[in-house]
Write a protein that holds these residues in place. Structure first.
Motif, PDB file in Angstrom:
ATOM      1  N   GLN A  41       0.894  20.498   0.240  1.00  0.00           N
ATOM      2  CA  GLN A  41       0.862  21.825  -0.376  1.00  0.00           C
ATOM      3  C   GLN A  41       0.165  21.709  -1.733  1.00  0.00           C
ATOM      4  N   ARG A  42      -0.906  22.462  -1.905  1.00  0.00           N
ATOM      5  CA  ARG A  42      -1.751  22.274  -3.092  1.00  0.00           C
ATOM      6  C   ARG A  42      -1.008  22.498  -4.411  1.00  0.00           C
ATOM      7  N   LEU A  43      -0.100  23.476  -4.442  1.00  0.00           N
ATOM      8  CA  LEU A  43       0.610  23.747  -5.695  1.00  0.00           C
ATOM      9  C   LEU A  43       1.531  22.585  -6.061  1.00  0.00           C
ATOM     10  N   VAL A  83      -6.356  17.285 -13.936  1.00  0.00           N
ATOM     11  CA  VAL A  83      -6.704  18.271 -12.897  1.00  0.00           C
ATOM     12  C   VAL A  83      -7.321  19.492 -13.577  1.00  0.00           C
ATOM     13  N   THR A  84      -8.034  20.285 -12.809  1.00  0.00           N
ATOM     14  CA  THR A  84      -8.568  21.530 -13.360  1.00  0.00           C
ATOM     15  C   THR A  84      -7.398  22.509 -13.576  1.00  0.00           C
ATOM     16  N   PRO A  85      -7.463  23.365 -14.619  1.00  0.00           N
ATOM     17  CA  PRO A  85      -6.370  24.319 -14.814  1.00  0.00           C
ATOM     18  C   PRO A  85      -6.155  25.182 -13.561  1.00  0.00           C
ATOM     19  N   GLY A 119      -4.888  24.147   4.041  1.00  0.00           N
ATOM     20  CA  GLY A 119      -6.326  24.258   3.772  1.00  0.00           C
ATOM     21  C   GLY A 119      -6.993  22.890   3.859  1.00  0.00           C
ATOM     22  N   TYR A 120      -8.146  22.826   4.441  1.00  0.00           N
ATOM     23  CA  TYR A 120      -8.960  21.618   4.402  1.00  0.00           C
ATOM     24  C   TYR A 120     -10.390  22.029   4.706  1.00  0.00           C
ATOM     25  N   ASP A 121     -11.339  21.171   4.312  1.00  0.00           N
ATOM     26  CA  ASP A 121     -12.756  21.453   4.550  1.00  0.00           C
ATOM     27  C   ASP A 121     -13.134  22.877   4.139  1.00  0.00           C
ATOM     28  N   GLY A 122     -12.563  23.356   3.042  1.00  0.00           N
ATOM     29  CA  GLY A 122     -12.928  24.672   2.528  1.00  0.00           C
ATOM     30  C   GLY A 122     -12.305  25.839   3.282  1.00  0.00           C
ATOM     31  N   LYS A 123     -11.463  25.536   4.292  1.00  0.00           N
ATOM     32  CA  LYS A 123     -10.821  26.632   5.026  1.00  0.00           C
ATOM     33  C   LYS A 123      -9.772  27.266   4.112  1.00  0.00           C
ATOM     34  N   TYR A 164      -4.976  29.504  -7.782  1.00  0.00           N
ATOM     35  CA  TYR A 164      -6.218  29.899  -8.453  1.00  0.00           C
ATOM     36  C   TYR A 164      -6.652  28.731  -9.316  1.00  0.00           C
ATOM     37  N   GLU A 165      -7.823  28.206  -9.040  1.00  0.00           N
ATOM     38  CA  GLU A 165      -8.288  27.023  -9.774  1.00  0.00           C
ATOM     39  C   GLU A 165      -9.536  27.364 -10.571  1.00  0.00           C
ATOM     40  N   ALA A 166      -9.534  26.945 -11.840  1.00  0.00           N
ATOM     41  CA  ALA A 166     -10.757  27.106 -12.627  1.00  0.00           C
ATOM     42  C   ALA A 166     -11.884  26.366 -11.921  1.00  0.00           C
ATOM     43  N   PHE A 167     -13.035  26.970 -11.891  1.00  0.00           N
ATOM     44  CA  PHE A 167     -14.197  26.374 -11.235  1.00  0.00           C
ATOM     45  C   PHE A 167     -14.636  25.132 -12.018  1.00  0.00           C
ATOM     46  N   VAL A 168     -14.857  24.057 -11.303  1.00  0.00           N
ATOM     47  CA  VAL A 168     -15.326  22.826 -11.949  1.00  0.00           C
ATOM     48  C   VAL A 168     -16.833  22.715 -11.730  1.00  0.00           C
ATOM     49  N   ASP A 169     -17.563  22.735 -12.831  1.00  0.00           N
ATOM     50  CA  ASP A 169     -19.019  22.604 -12.733  1.00  0.00           C
ATOM     51  C   ASP A 169     -19.321  21.106 -12.670  1.00  0.00           C
ATOM     52  N   LYS A 221     -20.918  15.443  -9.611  1.00  0.00           N
ATOM     53  CA  LYS A 221     -20.818  14.886  -8.266  1.00  0.00           C
ATOM     54  C   LYS A 221     -19.360  14.787  -7.853  1.00  0.00           C
ATOM     55  N   GLU A 222     -19.163  14.489  -6.565  1.00  0.00           N
ATOM     56  CA  GLU A 222     -17.819  14.277  -6.035  1.00  0.00           C
ATOM     57  C   GLU A 222     -17.716  12.852  -5.529  1.00  0.00           C
ATOM     58  N   VAL A 223     -16.603  12.218  -5.846  1.00  0.00           N
ATOM     59  CA  VAL A 223     -16.375  10.845  -5.396  1.00  0.00           C
ATOM     60  C   VAL A 223     -14.958  10.748  -4.830  1.00  0.00           C
ATOM     61  N   LEU A 271     -12.106  13.163  -6.155  1.00  0.00           N
ATOM     62  CA  LEU A 271     -12.318  13.414  -7.588  1.00  0.00           C
ATOM     63  C   LEU A 271     -13.623  14.154  -7.841  1.00  0.00           C
ATOM     64  N   PHE A 272     -13.608  14.968  -8.886  1.00  0.00           N
ATOM     65  CA  PHE A 272     -14.843  15.545  -9.409  1.00  0.00           C
ATOM     66  C   PHE A 272     -15.284  14.695 -10.592  1.00  0.00           C
ATOM     67  N   VAL A 273     -16.580  14.463 -10.724  1.00  0.00           N
ATOM     68  CA  VAL A 273     -17.131  13.884 -11.943  1.00  0.00           C
ATOM     69  C   VAL A 273     -17.791  15.041 -12.678  1.00  0.00           C
ATOM     70  N   ASN A 327      -9.313  16.352  -7.544  1.00  0.00           N
ATOM     71  CA  ASN A 327      -9.374  17.592  -6.767  1.00  0.00           C
ATOM     72  C   ASN A 327      -8.228  17.634  -5.770  1.00  0.00           C
ATOM     73  N   GLU A 328      -8.078  16.571  -5.000  1.00  0.00           N
ATOM     74  CA  GLU A 328      -7.128  16.615  -3.891  1.00  0.00           C
ATOM     75  C   GLU A 328      -6.670  15.223  -3.527  1.00  0.00           C
ATOM     76  N   LEU A 329      -5.463  15.144  -2.943  1.00  0.00           N
ATOM     77  CA  LEU A 329      -4.962  13.871  -2.410  1.00  0.00           C
ATOM     78  C   LEU A 329      -4.826  14.001  -0.900  1.00  0.00           C
ATOM     79  N   SER A 373     -22.547  25.639  -1.715  1.00  0.00           N
ATOM     80  CA  SER A 373     -23.059  24.361  -1.257  1.00  0.00           C
ATOM     81  C   SER A 373     -23.139  23.442  -2.462  1.00  0.00           C
ATOM     82  N   ASN A 374     -22.673  22.235  -2.255  1.00  0.00           N
ATOM     83  CA  ASN A 374     -22.570  21.311  -3.366  1.00  0.00           C
ATOM     84  C   ASN A 374     -23.918  20.705  -3.675  1.00  0.00           C
ATOM     85  N   ARG A 375     -24.073  20.385  -4.946  1.00  0.00           N
ATOM     86  CA  ARG A 375     -25.398  19.971  -5.358  1.00  0.00           C
ATOM     87  C   ARG A 375     -25.547  18.482  -5.515  1.00  0.00           C
TER      88      ARG A 375
END
Ligand code: AMP
Length: 397
Positions: free
Chosen positions: A109-111, A124-126, A155-159, A184-189, A192-194, A259-261, A270-272, A394-396
């Motif tokens: 559960q994400r929360l 973590v992001t706010p 939720g998984y894979d953006g679902k 509700y998660e603040a957007f992380v700019d 990359k993702e690792v 993780l987000f870098v 981001n997630e476990l 789409s991730n960059r």
């Protein structure tokens, strides 16, 4: 609680809750080590069931069947985190469940997961909990836009996930939760993702695989390569973070930290995932011990294996989309002898469904990425247009 020995030696029987590709590759690794494997899920002829010794088919809620399954095995593990807590508790009355059900409870559960991370000092992001439209309006005011609204569970894979850019999207985004609790998660700019896939044994021994760099497409993992292009210092930090998380959760087994870098070089969790991970599939062909064997070793109480990367490597996912115009051209794809094909035994190829992956090792990670991308593009024997996808970022990286 079980009285059985914590060390489960080859020859014993392992139980897996869940029957997808992660269970399949776990089962193959376990059988290589001389274990028997029983699979429990509501489905038949599953990726894991096809290669296991016994496929138990019953709903996870059928606790009598769950207990019958648990009585036939020496340890239980799981391959996806949406197994109901009651199911893992019913198993734990009879045999050890590894990782423990409490890890499953937090990470499904994400929360709960983000609150656990935050209260233990992991970055973590706010975020805010969303139960009402007023909660969402307040979250938008506090954390601003853009942001990502996700369902807290399943939720998984953006679902169950939606990006909010403008204030006028708030009512429809809230309606999209359809009564479910949200986060509700603040957007992380991010730059990359690792990910870090790591194992911890009952005695506290810890081994992490090299940090993987992940490239997503439409929220679904597309390409992973190793070593990640993040420098030694940040890579060591990522592994230390993972170690802290596995210790705090007292994990016995495997756990993946996504993780987000950030653009200013910070790591945010981001997630476990309390299990092996799609980003770890390259370990099958590129590491001394693959992630699935490591899971077997960790849950059985055997010494952990070396996670050394023998060569730079890459993995390309094969989604059902690859089948759109007909049978993929496997022979052409494998004309590069260093490319390895892994298929999961799924009969129906639907767009977005994970059907298999390609691995390659090379002198550099960039070269391995080129090889798996090229091998994947050779699967298309006829020109095709990509099927329509749902809206998504789409991730960059
Ligand atoms: P998740 O299901 O949470 O792993 O999200 C799937 C993907 O959506 C992630 O791998 C990211 O690419 C993207 N994503 C999720 N949350 C955020 C966020 N707060 N900010 C930016 N991108 C996100």
């Amino acid at each position: 609680m079980s009285t059985k020995s914590p060390v489960v030696l080859p020859g014993a029987t392992l139980g897996v809750l869940g029957s997808g590709q992660l269970g399949r590759m776990f089962t193959i690794a376990a059988r290589r080590l001389g274990y028997r494997v029983h699979i429990f899920s509501p489905d038949t002829d599953t990726p894991a069931g096809q290669v296991g010794d016994l496929e138990f088919t019953a709903p996870y809620e059928d606790l009598d069947k769950v207990r019958e399954f648990a009585r036939g095995v020496d340890v239980v593990t799981f391959e996806f985190e949406n197994v109901p807590s009651a199911t893992s508790r019913a198993c734990a009355e009879i045999v050890p469940v590894r990782p423990d059900g409490s890890v499953l409870h937090i990470t499904q559960q994400r929360l709960r997961e983000k609150s656990f991370l935050q209260s233990n000092g992991f970055p973590v992001t706010p975020f805010r909990r969303i139960q009402t439209l007023v909660d969402l309006e307040e979250a938008v005011r506090d954390l601003g836009l853009p942001a990502v609204l996700k369902t807290a569970s399943f939720g998984y894979d953006g679902k169950g996930q939606r990006m909010l850019r403008e204030i006028h999207q708030v009512p429809s985004a809230f309606a999209g939760l359809a009564g479910a609790e949200g986060i509700y998660e603040a957007f992380v700019d991010f730059e990359k993702e690792v990910s870090v896939v790591a194992a911890r044994s009952a005695s506290g021994a810890f081994e992490a695989f090299p940090v993987f760099e992940n490239v997503h497409s439409n929220h679904i993992l597309d390409i992973t390569f190793a070593p990640a292009d993040i420098g030694e210092k940040l890579a060591a930090e990522a592994v230390q973070l993972a170690r802290g998380i596995l210790d705090a959760l007292q994990v016995v087994g495997l756990l993946t930290v996504e993780l987000f870098v950030t653009r200013d070089g910070r790591l945010l969790v981001n997630e476990l995932a309390p299990r092996t991970h799609n980003s770890g599939h390259l370990t099958l062909d590129a590491c001394t011990t693959c992630q699935f064997e490591q899971q077997v070793r960790a849950v059985c109480g055997l010494p952990l294996g070396s996670t050394a990367l023998t060569r730079p490597a890459a993995m390309a996912n094969l989604l059902g989309d690859v089948w759109t115009p007909g049978t993929p051209d496997w022979a052409s794809s494998l004309s590069d002898p260093s490319v390895k094909l892994h298929l999961y035994g799924k009969a129906e190829a639907r767009p977005g469904r994970k059907m298999g992956h390609l691995n390659a090792t090379a002198a550099t990670a960039a070269e391995a990425v080129r090889q798996v991308r090229d091998a994947r593009s050779r699967l298309a024997s006829v020109p095709r247009s990509r099927p329509e996808r749902t809206e998504g970022r789409s991730n960059r990286s």
